[in-house]
Motif scaffolding. Structure first.
Motif, short mmCIF file in Angstrom:
data_model
loop_
_atom_site.label_atom_id
_atom_site.label_comp_id
_atom_site.label_asym_id
_atom_site.label_seq_id
_atom_site.Cartn_x
_atom_site.Cartn_y
_atom_site.Cartn_z
N MET B 80 8.17 -14.28 -16.70
CA MET B 80 7.34 -13.11 -16.21
C MET B 80 5.91 -12.68 -16.74
N PHE B 82 3.30 -9.86 -17.87
CA PHE B 82 3.24 -8.20 -17.92
C PHE B 82 1.71 -7.88 -17.27
N VAL B 86 1.44 -9.38 -24.55
CA VAL B 86 1.30 -9.00 -25.71
C VAL B 86 1.50 -10.37 -26.27
N MET B 87 0.46 -10.67 -27.36
CA MET B 87 0.38 -11.99 -27.87
C MET B 87 0.75 -11.89 -29.25
N LEU B 88 1.28 -12.81 -29.90
CA LEU B 88 1.47 -12.72 -31.54
C LEU B 88 0.19 -13.05 -32.33
N ARG B 89 0.36 -12.54 -33.51
CA ARG B 89 -0.69 -12.69 -34.55
C ARG B 89 -1.16 -14.27 -34.76
N ARG B 90 -1.30 -15.01 -33.70
CA ARG B 90 -1.48 -16.41 -34.15
C ARG B 90 -2.30 -16.88 -33.14
N ALA B 99 6.42 -19.93 -27.45
CA ALA B 99 7.34 -19.92 -26.08
C ALA B 99 8.26 -21.08 -26.06
N PRO B 130 -7.60 -16.93 -32.64
CA PRO B 130 -6.66 -15.92 -32.68
C PRO B 130 -6.50 -15.17 -31.38
N ARG B 132 -5.11 -12.61 -30.45
CA ARG B 132 -5.41 -11.33 -30.33
C ARG B 132 -6.79 -10.87 -30.22
N VAL B 133 -7.85 -11.80 -30.51
CA VAL B 133 -9.20 -11.42 -30.39
C VAL B 133 -9.65 -11.92 -29.06
N ARG B 146 1.32 -19.55 -21.20
CA ARG B 146 2.83 -19.52 -21.95
C ARG B 146 3.82 -19.43 -20.90
#
Lengths: 269, 240, 230
Positions: B80, B82, B86-90, B99, B130, B132-133, B146
C-alpha cells in the motif's frame, strides 16, 4: 539478548572498579579523616605492606554499624562505651587503644563567661550556663557531641531541659559549627585537629584545654571473621598490628599541623 | 509460481468507530485485471475501505478473504502507498532495502533489487540522499519504489497525489501506469476525476460507507446510476 | 563572587586529585547513563508501541518513579549490596560499581518515561506505515527507536544531568573514599561539611561547567543530524 545485557552489566561495573588490588576497608569517623591524619598515616603503611587502605568516614554510630554488617574489615572510632558494646555483641576480635586527642573549649577572646585559662572544663561549663553566654553545640550525635553531653552531665547540668536561647543546637558538622560559633562569638567544644586546620576563626581562641576529661580515646578493632567470613583478616590484622606497633605509633605522633601534634599514641598503656 | 492471491472478497463487512458507522455492509470481489478506482467524496469511507482491504484494520463485522491462507506470504504480495508517505531517517536506497529486509529477502539480493526499483521510478541518482529531505513528489515516488520492490500482485494507493503539484502528479501517474502495464493489480482511491479517467478501468462509487455503483469507467462517467454520483461529478472539478 | 574565584583558584591547585575526581564522576555517571539507556530505551519503545491490559498503570508508575529520591535509592542499594544483604557476595559495596548500580536504578525511570513520551508521539507518525510494510512487535519498536534517535537525546541528557548532580545515592553506596569513590558531588559535600566553602564552590563551578559542555555537545550533534537526515 539476556546474555548481552549481562555481559554489558559486568563490563560496565568492571570498567571503573579498579578491581582486585590488595585492599582493606576501614570504617572510621569524619573528624578523624577531616583532621588529615589518614592522608599522612596511610601512605606509610601502604608503602610498607602494599595494602591499600580504603577509609569510609561517617559518623561514629554509622561506622560501628558498618562493622556490624560486615561491610568493613577494621573499625577505628573514638567512643569507648560504644566500642565495648560492639565487642560484647561479638562483632570484633579484640579492642586496642591506639591514640587519643583532645577536645578544646573554644570561646571568644572577650570571654563573657570568664573561663579562660581554667583547668576544670566542667566548672567552665557551669560558668557558661550561669552567664547564659552563647554556646554552639554539634547536636548531631557525633563523638564530639557525646563528649559535650558527658561534660554537661559532669557539671551537674541537665542540658536537655536546662537550655535556653543561649544554647544553639545546630545539628552540623565540626566545620560548619565552628563557622557558626565564629559568627556568633560563641563558646564551642571542638576537637583540636579540626580547630588547628580551621581558618575562619574570627575572634575565637582556645579557652580551656588540658583537662583529662577532654581526652578523646581512639580504639581499633578487627571485625570478627567468625561472624563475617569474608573479612580480610590477615590484611586487617596487619593494619591493626601496625597501628599499635612502635612504627605506627611514631607515625601517628609525627603528624603535626603548624608544628602542633594532634594525636597522642597510647597503645599498650 | 503459486496461485494468485486474488480474488479479494469482502463478505458484508462493516466498520464503526466510537459508535459511528463508517463502512456499512459492503460485499464485493476484487478480481485480477482491470485497474479499480474507489471514488467518493471526502468522508465517504474510501480510506477506511482501503485499510480494511490491505489489512491494517479489522472489520467490526464480516470477513475480508484473500485466495491465500498464509498470512506472511499474503503480506508480501500486496502493498500500500499512503497519501502521506512516511520515510525512515535513512537514505532513499536504505528505505527500500528496509522494506525488503522486513519481507525476508536474502541480504545479498536486497541492494541490487532496491536499485532496480529506484530505476523504475527515476530516483536512481537520489539513491543516497536522506529520504526525508526529498520533495513531496520524490518521496511519493520513493514510496512507490518501496512498495513495488517486492513485486506485489496488488498495489493499494490511497489518494497518492492529493498533496502534490501537477508536475509531480504526472510523474506519479506515469509510474502507476507502468506498474499496471507490468501486470500489477491497481486499486486506487481518489477524488480526482481526471486521474480516475486516466488510470482506471472500473469504478466503485462509495457514499456514506456503502457501494452505490460499480461500473466500467466510461459507463460511470457517461451515465452515473445515482443522482448523488452525478452531483458528485458536477461538484468536482477534474484536473486537466 | 570573590568566593567562586578563590574557589576556582584552589580547585586548580588540586591538579591530579581533581583530575581523578572529575574522571571518576564522568566514568560513573556515563556508565550509568549507558546502562540505563540500554535497558530503558527498548522498554520505552515496547511501551510506546504495544497495547496491553495495565499499560496505563505501568506508564503512571514509570512517571512517578522519575521522582525517586536519590538518598532513598542509595539506602536501598546499600541494603542490597551490604554483606549482610542478599547481594553481599558480589563485594560491590564501597566501590564505583555500586555507584553505577545505584545511579542506573535512579535514572532508568527518567530515561524510560521521557523516551516513551517522545516515542509515542513518533509512533503516531510511523504506526501505519510500519505495519503496512509488515514490521511488527520487537522489529517495529527497534525501527522506531533508531529512527527517533535524535529526539531521544533529550531523554538521555535528562538522565545524565540527574546522575551527575546527585550526591545522596553515591555517598551512601560509595562511602566517599578518598581516591576510590570520591566524585565531584561527594567532594563538594565533604568540603562543605568541613566549612571550606570556597573550595566547595570551586568544585561546584567545575561540575556545572562540565555538565554544560556535555549538554552543548549533545545539542550540536542533534542539530547537525537534523540538518543532515531531515
Amino acid at each position: 539478548m539476556g546474555l548481552i545485557c549481562q555481559t554489558l552489566l559486568v563490563l560496565a561495573l568492571a570498567v571503573p572498579a579498579h578491581a582486585q588490588e590488595k585492599f582493606i576497608t576501614v570504617a572510621s569517623t569524619t573528624s578523624t579523616e577531616q583532621s588529615g591524619l589518614f592522608k599522612h598515616l596511610l601512605p606509610v603503611f601502604e608503602r610498607k605492606t602494599g595494602i591499600q587502605v580504603r577509609v569510609v568516614a561517617v559518623g561514629t554510630g554509622q561506622a560501628l554499624d558498618i562493622g556490624r554488617r560486615g561491610d568493613a574489615d577494621v573499625v577505628l572510632v573514638h567512643a569507648k562505651p560504644l566500642e565495648e558494646k560492639f565487642m560484647a555483641e561479638g562483632h570484633g576480635v579484640k579492642r586496642y587503644d591506639v591514640m587519643y586527642n583532645d577536645f578544646v573549649l573554644i570561646g571568644p577572646r572577650s570571654d563573657p563567661a570568664g573561663v579562660r585559662g581554667t583547668k576544670d572544663v566542667a566548672a567552665a561549663f557551669q560558668r557558661i550556663r550561669a552567664a547564659r553566654a552563647p554556646f554552639v553545640s554539634r547536636g548531631d550525635r557525633s563523638g564530639t557531641h557525646f563528649a559535650e553531653l558527658e561534660i554537661w552531665k559532669l557539671a551537674g547540668i541537665d542540658i536537655a531541659s536546662d537550655k535556653g536561647p543561649w544554647y544553639r543546637d545546630t545539628g552540623q558538622g565540626m566545620g560548619p559549627a565552628l563557622n557558626t560559633a565564629a559568627a556568633m562569638n560563641a563558646y564551642l567544644l571542638a576537637d583540636r585537629g579540626t580547630w588547628l586546620s580551621f581558618k575562619n576563626r574570627g575572634d575565637l581562641a582556645i579557652a580551656v584545654e588540658g583537662d583529662k576529661r577532654l581526652y578523646n580515646q581512639y580504639g581499633v578493632m578487627l571485625v570478627n571473621p567468625a561472624r563475617h567470613a569474608h573479612v580480610k583478616k590477615e590484611m586487617g590484622q596487619a593494619f591493626v598490628d601496625w597501628l599499635i606497633s612502635a612504627e605506627g605509633q611514631r607515625a601517628i605522633a609525627d603528624y603535626k599541623i603548624n608544628g602542633e601534634q594532634l594525636f597522642f599514641p597510647n597503645a599498650g598503656s | 509460481m503459486s496461485a494468485s492471491i486474488l480474488p479479494l472478497t469482502l463478505d458484508n463487512i462493516s466498520y464503526s468507530s466510537n459508535g459511528q458507522s463508517i463502512i456499512d455492509g459492503i460485499s464485493l470481489a476484487i478480481e485480477a485485471g482491470p485497474s479499480t478506482i474507489i471514488l467518493g467524496a471526502n468522508g465517504a469511507g474510501k480510506s477506511v475501505l482501503m485499510r480494511l482491504m490491505h489489512g491494517l484494520v479489522a472489520p467490526t463485522t464480516g470477513r475480508v478473504r484473500w485466495n491465500e491462507p498464509d498470512a506472511a506470504s499474503l503480506r508480501r504480495r500486496q502493498a500500500m502507498v499512503f497519501q502521506r508517505p512516511v520515510m525512515l531517517r535513512r537514505s532513499a536506497l536504505a528505505n527500500v532495502v528496509y522494506a525488503m529486509a522486513v519481507a525476508g529477502v536474502p541480504a545479498a539480493e536486497r541492494e541490487a533489487q532496491a536499485l532496480t526499483a529506484l530505476d523504475e521510478v527515476g530516483l536512481r541518482q537520489l539513491a543516497h540522499r536522506p529520504a526525508r529531505v526529498l520533495s513531496g513528489g520524490e518521496q511519493q515516488r520513493l514510496a512507490l519504489a518501496r512498495a513495488w520492490a517486492l513485486h506485489p500482485e496488488v498495489l493499494f494507493l490511497d489518494e497518492p497525489t492529493a498533496n502534490l503539484d501537477p508536475a509531480a502528479v504526472r510523474e506519479i501517474e506515469t509510474v502507476i501506469k507502468a506498474f499496471d502495464a507490468a501486470g500489477t493489480k491497481i486499486v486506487m482511491a481518489t477524488h480526482n476525476l481526471g486521474q480516475a479517467r486516466r488510470l482506471g478501468d472500473e469504478v466503485i462509487y462509495l457514499q456514506a460507507g456503502r457501494v452505490m455503483e460499480r461500473a466500467p469507467i466510461e459507463q460511470f462517467f457517461a451515465r452515473p446510476a445515482t443522482a448523488d454520483a452525478a452531483a458528485f461529478m458536477k461538484g468536482e472539478l477534474p484536473w486537466a | 563572587m570573590g568566593a567562586i574565584a578563590e574557589g576556582l583558584r584552589r580547585v586548580f591547585e588540586l591538579d591530579s586529585e581533581l583530575w581523578r575526581i572529575v574522571l571518576l564522576s564522568l566514568e560513573v555517571s556515563l556508565s550509568a547513563v549507558l546502562l540505563a539507556a540500554l535497558l530503558g530505551l527498548p522498554l520505552a519503545a515496547a511501551l510506546a508501541v504495544n497495547r496491553f491490559p495495565g499499560r496505563r498503570g505501568v506508564i503512571v508508575t514509570l512517571n512517578a518513579l522519575m521522582g525517586l529520591p536519590p538518598v532513598v535509592v542509595g539506602l536501598l542499594v546499600y541494603l542490597l549490596l551490604s554483606r549482610a544483604g542478599p547481594l553481599g557476595e558480589l563485594g560491590l559495596l564501597f566501590t564505583p560499581g555500586a555507584m553505577v548500580v545505584a545511579q542506573t536504578i535512579l535514572i532508568l525511570p527518567i530515561i524510560a518515561a521521557l523516551a516513551r513520551q517522545a516515542l509515542e508521539d513518533a509512533w503516531r507518525e510511523y504506526d501505519e506505515q510500519l505495519r503496512s510494510l509488515g514490521a511488527r512487535g520487537m522489529q517495529a519498536a527497534l525501527t522506531l527507536l533508531w529512527d527517533a534517535r535524535f529526539s531521544l537525546i533529550t531523554a538521555v541528557l535528562a538522565g545524565l544531568g540527574r546522575a551527575a548532580a546527585e550526591v545522596g545515592a553515591v555517598m551512601i553506596v560509595g562511602g566517599n573514599i578518598d581516591g576510590v569513590t570520591r566524585v565531584m558531588t561527594t567532594a563538594i559535600a565533604l568540603e562543605t561539611s568541613k566549612g571550606d566553602l570556597p573550595l566547595a564552590l570551586g568544585l561546584g563551578s567545575v561540575l556545572i561547567a562540565i555538565v554544560l559542555v556535555l549538554n552543548s555537545a549533545a545539542q550540536l550533534i542533534k542539530d547537525a543530524a537534523q540538518r543532515r537526515f531531515g
